[in-house]
Design an enzyme around this catalytic site. Structure first.
Site, PDB file in Angstrom:
ATOM      1  N   SER A   1     -38.327  58.454   5.743  1.00 50.78           N
ATOM      2  CA  SER A   1     -37.869  58.150   7.106  1.00 50.78           C
ATOM      3  C   SER A   1     -36.435  58.606   7.359  1.00 50.78           C
ATOM      4  O   SER A   1     -35.542  58.415   6.527  1.00 50.78           O
ATOM      5  CB  SER A   1     -37.975  56.646   7.367  1.00 50.78           C
ATOM      6  OG  SER A   1     -37.453  56.327   8.646  1.00 50.78           O
TER       7      SER A   1
ATOM      8  N   THR B   1     -43.036  51.409  11.385  1.00 48.82           N
ATOM      9  CA  THR B   1     -43.767  52.663  11.494  1.00 48.82           C
ATOM     10  C   THR B   1     -45.131  52.513  10.826  1.00 48.82           C
ATOM     11  O   THR B   1     -45.540  51.402  10.464  1.00 48.82           O
ATOM     12  CB  THR B   1     -42.937  53.820  10.890  1.00 48.82           C
ATOM     13  OG1 THR B   1     -43.588  55.059  11.152  1.00 48.82           O
ATOM     14  CG2 THR B   1     -42.727  53.644   9.394  1.00 48.82           C
TER      15      THR B   1
ATOM     16  N   LYS C   1     -47.722  48.974  12.695  1.00 48.72           N
ATOM     17  CA  LYS C   1     -47.374  48.656  14.082  1.00 48.72           C
ATOM     18  C   LYS C   1     -48.279  47.593  14.699  1.00 48.72           C
ATOM     19  O   LYS C   1     -47.813  46.748  15.477  1.00 48.72           O
ATOM     20  CB  LYS C   1     -47.388  49.928  14.936  1.00 48.72           C
ATOM     21  CG  LYS C   1     -46.302  50.920  14.541  1.00 48.72           C
ATOM     22  CD  LYS C   1     -46.304  52.153  15.409  1.00 48.72           C
ATOM     23  CE  LYS C   1     -45.194  53.108  14.993  1.00 48.72           C
ATOM     24  NZ  LYS C   1     -45.117  54.287  15.873  1.00 48.72           N
TER      25      LYS C   1
ATOM     26  N   ASN D   1     -43.214  48.630  17.588  1.00 43.85           N
ATOM     27  CA  ASN D   1     -42.400  49.448  16.691  1.00 43.85           C
ATOM     28  C   ASN D   1     -40.966  48.938  16.580  1.00 43.85           C
ATOM     29  O   ASN D   1     -40.184  49.457  15.796  1.00 43.85           O
ATOM     30  CB  ASN D   1     -42.392  50.914  17.140  1.00 43.85           C
ATOM     31  CG  ASN D   1     -41.384  51.191  18.236  1.00 43.85           C
ATOM     32  OD1 ASN D   1     -41.159  50.351  19.129  1.00 43.85           O
ATOM     33  ND2 ASN D   1     -40.756  52.362  18.194  1.00 43.85           N
TER      34      ASN D   1
ATOM     35  N   GLY E   1     -56.259  60.562  18.498  1.00 44.40           N
ATOM     36  CA  GLY E   1     -55.914  59.349  17.775  1.00 44.40           C
ATOM     37  C   GLY E   1     -55.945  58.138  18.684  1.00 44.40           C
ATOM     38  O   GLY E   1     -55.777  58.255  19.904  1.00 44.40           O
ATOM     39  N   ALA E   2     -56.165  56.969  18.080  1.00 44.45           N
ATOM     40  CA  ALA E   2     -56.224  55.731  18.859  1.00 44.45           C
ATOM     41  C   ALA E   2     -55.613  54.561  18.100  1.00 44.45           C
ATOM     42  O   ALA E   2     -55.878  53.411  18.417  1.00 44.45           O
ATOM     43  CB  ALA E   2     -57.674  55.417  19.233  1.00 44.45           C
ATOM     44  N   GLY E   3     -54.779  54.870  17.098  1.00 45.90           N
ATOM     45  CA  GLY E   3     -54.120  53.832  16.323  1.00 45.90           C
ATOM     46  C   GLY E   3     -52.806  53.404  16.943  1.00 45.90           C
ATOM     47  O   GLY E   3     -52.575  53.587  18.145  1.00 45.90           O
TER      48      GLY E   3
ATOM     49  N   ALA F   1     -42.693  68.090   7.428  1.00 43.12           N
ATOM     50  CA  ALA F   1     -43.845  68.736   6.813  1.00 43.12           C
ATOM     51  C   ALA F   1     -45.168  68.237   7.384  1.00 43.12           C
ATOM     52  O   ALA F   1     -46.138  68.992   7.475  1.00 43.12           O
ATOM     53  CB  ALA F   1     -43.810  68.513   5.296  1.00 43.12           C
TER      54      ALA F   1
ATOM     55  N   GLY G   1     -42.247  65.658  16.503  1.00 40.99           N
ATOM     56  CA  GLY G   1     -41.843  64.317  16.899  1.00 40.99           C
ATOM     57  C   GLY G   1     -40.404  63.950  16.611  1.00 40.99           C
ATOM     58  O   GLY G   1     -40.030  62.777  16.775  1.00 40.99           O
TER      59      GLY G   1
END
Length: 283
Positions: free
Chosen positions: A16, A63, A67, A88, A128-130, A223, A243
């Site tokens: 992080s 993270t 979450k 978050n 995605g849906a998390g 990465a 991001g």
């Protein structure tokens, strides 16, 4: 005066950039703080957070993959966290954790202010849906997009996200195998962790998803974002964005919640881009 304690919780979390970002924000604003990374598996998260609070923790970022767990243990929630179903940012107040979600605000600010995108009227594909997807979906809707199509490996989670957003006229779920029949999009957002194994084949998406305006955005950075952004470039997306900018912007939102002042983000973003070759290659 004792230094206030803050942290980012995740699993894994050693990679992080949040500690470096908040250290820079502290120097910029003259606020003394101690911000560390704490690795906690999902089954250990509640106990780790309790220890952190007992040691004087005032606030925390959360993270992957924690979450939704942070949402569940928050004593109170902001409206945007409640809609997202994911937290978050945690703020310690009167011995309890208050949950918020700054991911969506961070993404929209990065796309509109740093990259100059107008999100109004855009058709969006959300992969995605998390917790990550839940964090950004409400803010994208508020930014004026026309339609959001949610695709997830588990259709049930995609359906649950669509139901939570409560806008059936603008938000629909579709199966992964239906990607070729969905038409094209002006914004494609990868909110999955599929790039963690750095397998370029993980993003063998149909080229028909792309039009002349498409911006492809990975909520990951470094990465982990390389495979998706490589696909975006091969598909000739107009923009391929990782991001990192969202990370810096959501961090600034969290910092403002904790300290009452919003730091400048461009110097921190530029410094991170300049110093890390992996981040540059993922841009």
């Amino acid at each position: 005066m004792p230094v206030s304690r803050y942290a980012v919780f995740g699993h894994p979390v050693a990679h992080s950039l949040s500690p470096a970002i908040h250290a820079d924000f502290g120097k910029q604003t003259g606020i003394a703080l101690d911000y560390t990374a704490i690795d906690a598996a999902p089954e250990e998260f509640t106990a780790a957070l309790e220890r952190f609070a007992a040691d004087g923790g005032k606030g925390a970022n959360v993270t992957l993959p924690l979450k939704e767990a942070a949402f569940a243990l928050s004593a109170s929630l902001s409206d945007r966290a409640r809609v997202a179903g994911a937290v978050n940012t945690l703020v310690r107040n009167d011995g309890q954790w208050q949950g918020d979600n700054t991911d969506g605000a961070g993404l929209v600010r990065d796309l509109t202010e740093r990259h100059g995108l107008d999100l109004r009227g855009r058709r969006v594909l959300l992969l995605g849906a998390g917790g990550a997807a839940r964090g950004v979906a409400p803010a994208l809707l508020e930014a004026g997009i026309t339609e959001m199509v949610v695709v997830n490996r588990s259709p049930e989670r995609a359906d649950a996200l669509c139901d939570a957003l409560g806008e059936p006229g603008r938000v629909v779920s579709r199966y992964l195998e239906d990607l070729r029949e969905l038409g094209d999009f002006e914004l494609i957002v990868n909110a999955t962790a599929a790039g963690r194994d750095r397998d370029a084949g993980a993003f063998a998406l149909p080229l028909g998803l792309v039009n002349s305006l498409t911006a492809a955005v990975d909520l990951n950075y470094g990465a982990t974002a390389i495979a998706f952004l490589a696909w975006a470039r091969s598909a000739q997306c107009r923009y391929a964005i990782d991001g990192l900018g969202m990370l810096v912007e959501q961090a600034a939102e969290s910092f403002a919640l904790w300290h009452g002042v919003r730091p400048q983000t461009d110097p921190v973003y530029d410094a991170l881009r300049a110093r890390d070759a992996v981040l540059v290659s993922a841009d």
